[in-house]
Scaffold this active site. Structure first.
Site, mmCIF file in Angstrom:
data_model
loop_
_atom_site.group_PDB
_atom_site.id
_atom_site.type_symbol
_atom_site.label_atom_id
_atom_site.label_comp_id
_atom_site.label_asym_id
_atom_site.label_seq_id
_atom_site.Cartn_x
_atom_site.Cartn_y
_atom_site.Cartn_z
ATOM 1 N N ASP A 24 -0.069 -3.127 -0.154
ATOM 2 C CA ASP A 24 -0.479 -3.411 1.221
ATOM 3 C C ASP A 24 0.634 -3.096 2.212
ATOM 4 O O ASP A 24 1.781 -2.845 1.843
ATOM 5 C CB ASP A 24 -0.864 -4.888 1.355
ATOM 6 C CG ASP A 24 -2.146 -5.221 0.619
ATOM 7 O OD1 ASP A 24 -2.968 -4.311 0.396
ATOM 8 O OD2 ASP A 24 -2.337 -6.403 0.255
ATOM 9 N N TYR A 64 5.707 -7.376 -10.947
ATOM 10 C CA TYR A 64 5.978 -7.587 -9.521
ATOM 11 C C TYR A 64 7.044 -8.661 -9.363
ATOM 12 O O TYR A 64 7.156 -9.574 -10.183
ATOM 13 C CB TYR A 64 4.721 -8.066 -8.795
ATOM 14 C CG TYR A 64 3.713 -6.989 -8.488
ATOM 15 C CD1 TYR A 64 3.746 -6.286 -7.276
ATOM 16 C CD2 TYR A 64 2.690 -6.684 -9.393
ATOM 17 C CE1 TYR A 64 2.801 -5.317 -6.981
ATOM 18 C CE2 TYR A 64 1.741 -5.710 -9.107
ATOM 19 C CZ TYR A 64 1.807 -5.033 -7.902
ATOM 20 O OH TYR A 64 0.875 -4.068 -7.615
#
Length: 248
Positions: A55, A113
């Protein structure tokens, strides 16, 4: 024709995410990378296929993408050759030739992540683009206790943002833990795949646990509920970094 796998690192601050948009005024990482590749190989039709969509404001150290190109440039020389065509906040760190059937998304077996919190009485201006600021002390022992509930194969519907188009919300998490380095609190999560905003919702939930707003043992119940309203807030994008994508 060669299929080349690229590893890309970028600072996502100035971009509207990874994925190229139809509107040319929307600047994305994939869009800038594609333009650079087209210039390098003098091919205006050349396109790349990415492994993971990030994003706006999200960063990466190990994003992956493939290109199909007819070139005499050795794969290992591409990172140096493309450098001058890219903005300073996007770098191709590695390039390697792969089998023609290889796909960066479908052949992925797991991803890691990192999510960072800056946990201190006052903000640090150097961290504002790379960490979410939390003033209240975070108890990482509580956070790690809560993180254990994520490990395993579960239906993560409670950790999926509205609007996701997926056939199933079941995912497998191999590891989820939290570390502290001074005033920097870092959450790491590795899984076979992630739903839309899943990592940021996990981070927001563990933040609530660390602040004492949510008990660690409540996390398992939130997962079982499949109710997004019961999970924590979606943590801010700038704290998230795609660290690595793994293949067989």
């Amino acid at each position: 024709m060669k299929r080349i796998l690229l590893t890309i690192a970028y600072d996502g601050t100035n971009y509207s995410g990874w994925q190229k948009q139809k509107n040319p005024d929307v600047i994305t990482v994939e869009g800038e990378l594609t333009k650079a590749l087209q210039q390098l190989f003098r091919n205006p039709e050349l396109e790349c296929i990415g492994a993971s969509r990030t994003d706006a404001g999200v960063h990466a150290l190990g994003q992956r993408a493939i290109i199909d190109v007819d070139t005499t440039i050795p794969a290992e020389k591409i990172p140096l050759a493309i450098r001058s065509f890219l903005p300073a906040d996007i770098i191709v760190t590695k390039a390697e030739e792969v089998d023609g059937e290889f796909h960066p998304r479908f052949d992925c077996v797991k991803k890691t992540y990192e999510y960072r919190f800056w946990n201190a009485p006052v903000k640090n201006p150097k961290e504002r683009l790379y960490s979410a600021y939390v003033q209240k002390p975070l108890d990482i022992d509580r956070m790690n206790e809560g993180a254990k509930a994520f490990i395993g194969t579960h239906d993560f519907a409670a950790f999926c943002a509205a609007g996701a188009q997926v056939s199933t919300t079941v995912r497998t998490i191999f590891d989820c833990h939290v570390e502290r380095a001074g005033e920097s609190v870092r959450m790491y999560v590795t899984g076979d795949g992630f739903l839309y905003n899943m990592v940021r919702i996990i981070a927001g939930t563990l933040m609530a646990v660390g602040m004492g707003k949510l008990e660690p043992e409540a996390v398992a119940g939130i997962i079982e509920s499949k109710d997004r309203a019961k999970a924590g807030q979606t943590a801010e994008p700038q704290g998230l970094t795609l660290v690595e994508i793994f293949y067989k």
